[in-house]
Structures are given as C-alpha cells and as structure tokens.
Design a protein around this motif. Sequence first.
Motif, PDB file in Angstrom:
ATOM      1  N   LEU A   1       0.951  -1.269  -0.057  1.00  0.00           N
ATOM      2  CA  LEU A   1      -0.108   0.079   0.114  1.00  0.00           C
ATOM      3  C   LEU A   1       0.678   1.361  -0.060  1.00  0.00           C
TER       4      LEU A   1
ATOM      5  N   LEU B   1       2.334   1.539  -3.279  1.00  0.00           N
ATOM      6  CA  LEU B   1       1.371   2.061  -4.172  1.00  0.00           C
ATOM      7  C   LEU B   1       1.289   3.826  -4.364  1.00  0.00           C
ATOM      8  N   CYS B   2       1.588   4.434  -3.002  1.00  0.00           N
ATOM      9  CA  CYS B   2       1.336   5.871  -3.070  1.00  0.00           C
ATOM     10  C   CYS B   2       2.206   6.457  -4.070  1.00  0.00           C
TER      11      CYS B   2
ATOM     12  N   GLU C   1       0.619   5.623  -7.979  1.00  0.00           N
ATOM     13  CA  GLU C   1      -0.988   5.771  -8.308  1.00  0.00           C
ATOM     14  C   GLU C   1      -1.044   7.464  -8.705  1.00  0.00           C
TER      15      GLU C   1
ATOM     16  N   SER D   1      -5.542   0.848  -9.987  1.00  0.00           N
ATOM     17  CA  SER D   1      -4.768   1.208  -8.589  1.00  0.00           C
ATOM     18  C   SER D   1      -5.816   1.107  -7.625  1.00  0.00           C
TER      19      SER D   1
ATOM     20  N   GLU E   1      -5.666  -1.071  -4.553  1.00  0.00           N
ATOM     21  CA  GLU E   1      -5.844  -0.768  -3.263  1.00  0.00           C
ATOM     22  C   GLU E   1      -6.944  -1.332  -2.417  1.00  0.00           C
TER      23      GLU E   1
ATOM     24  N   TYR F   1     -11.677   4.894   1.046  1.00  0.00           N
ATOM     25  CA  TYR F   1     -11.573   4.320  -0.242  1.00  0.00           C
ATOM     26  C   TYR F   1     -13.195   4.156  -0.683  1.00  0.00           C
TER      27      TYR F   1
ATOM     28  N   ALA G   1      -6.127   8.468   2.799  1.00  0.00           N
ATOM     29  CA  ALA G   1      -5.570   7.008   2.690  1.00  0.00           C
ATOM     30  C   ALA G   1      -4.105   7.170   2.765  1.00  0.00           C
ATOM     31  N   HIS G   2      -3.201   8.143   2.441  1.00  0.00           N
ATOM     32  CA  HIS G   2      -1.699   8.143   2.479  1.00  0.00           C
ATOM     33  C   HIS G   2      -1.487   8.012   4.107  1.00  0.00           C
TER      34      HIS G   2
ATOM     35  N   ARG H   1      -2.317   5.044   5.888  1.00  0.00           N
ATOM     36  CA  ARG H   1      -1.278   3.931   5.596  1.00  0.00           C
ATOM     37  C   ARG H   1      -0.061   4.091   6.391  1.00  0.00           C
TER      38      ARG H   1
END
Length: 148
Positions: free
Chosen positions: A8, A11-12, A15, A59, A63, A110, A124-125, A128
């Motif tokens: 995750l 992915l930051c 994305e 993405s 996620e 999400y 979300a960031h 995480r």
Amino acid sequence: FLRALILLLVLCFFEPPVWCHKYAKEHAWHFMDGSSMCRSPHHTKMELGGLPIVPLGYSLILEGLLLVCVCSCLAREFFLKTMCPEGYATLRREHLPVVMIVAGIAVADYFIYVLGMTSPFRVAHLARLMMLWAWPRARAVTQAAVKV
C-alpha cells in the motif's frame, strides 16, 4: 499484514495524484506517461518525478484488495486477542484498537472516493503511514531517530 501494508505504501508512489484524477478518470484503464495523464490547471504537461503511473482503475482495484488483506489480518488478530490472550502477547501489538480505527478510516475513505470520486483530498496516505507505525520495528526506528 506487513507485506500488504508495504505494498500500500509503495502504491502511493505509483498511483495518480488526487489532483489529477479528473484527467485520470478519462484514461482509467490505459497505461500512459504521467505527464500526459496529469495536466496542470493551465493544461500544460507536468513532470511527476519520472515514475510510471498506474492507471486509476487498476490502482483502485489494487488498493481495495490490499485493504481487504490488511483488514482481514487485523480481524484475525482481534479474535486472537479475545480468544487466546497468551498467543496474542507474542505479537507485541499494543495499539491494535488504534490500528483498527485507522484501517476503518482508510476503508471509509476508499469507499467514499470510489462511490463519489469528487473529493480533492484523501486521508488514505496518512492512514497507511499510521498503520505502519503500529508495527513494532517501525516504531522502534522512529523512536531511535527522535533520540538522535
């Protein structure tokens, strides 16, 4: 839990940024250069660090799957804590309720984003990073960095 959480976080970097989703929705399933997917308000191309950008559709699917993995691991840990406290003590997770709340916030963020896709800001960031902090080794590294 940790592998899904690290994925995750990775992915930051790949994305599309939230401010560019208006343009990314048009090309949700097409791999494109980041500078042609994301345009500034003046419709000029922007460089996004030279990293490849995963299309928005992929993405979001990735996620969602990773959030399911994280939440299922947290649910298993919660049941382990309630059913077998001795076995749970070996995990050394003192902050399980906080992590579960943060994971719930990440899941809510999400779904709000997927259903509405209008928010110019996502938590979300931050969620995480907060979940990573619950990992004892990551917490030890941050505490050691503060002492230096």
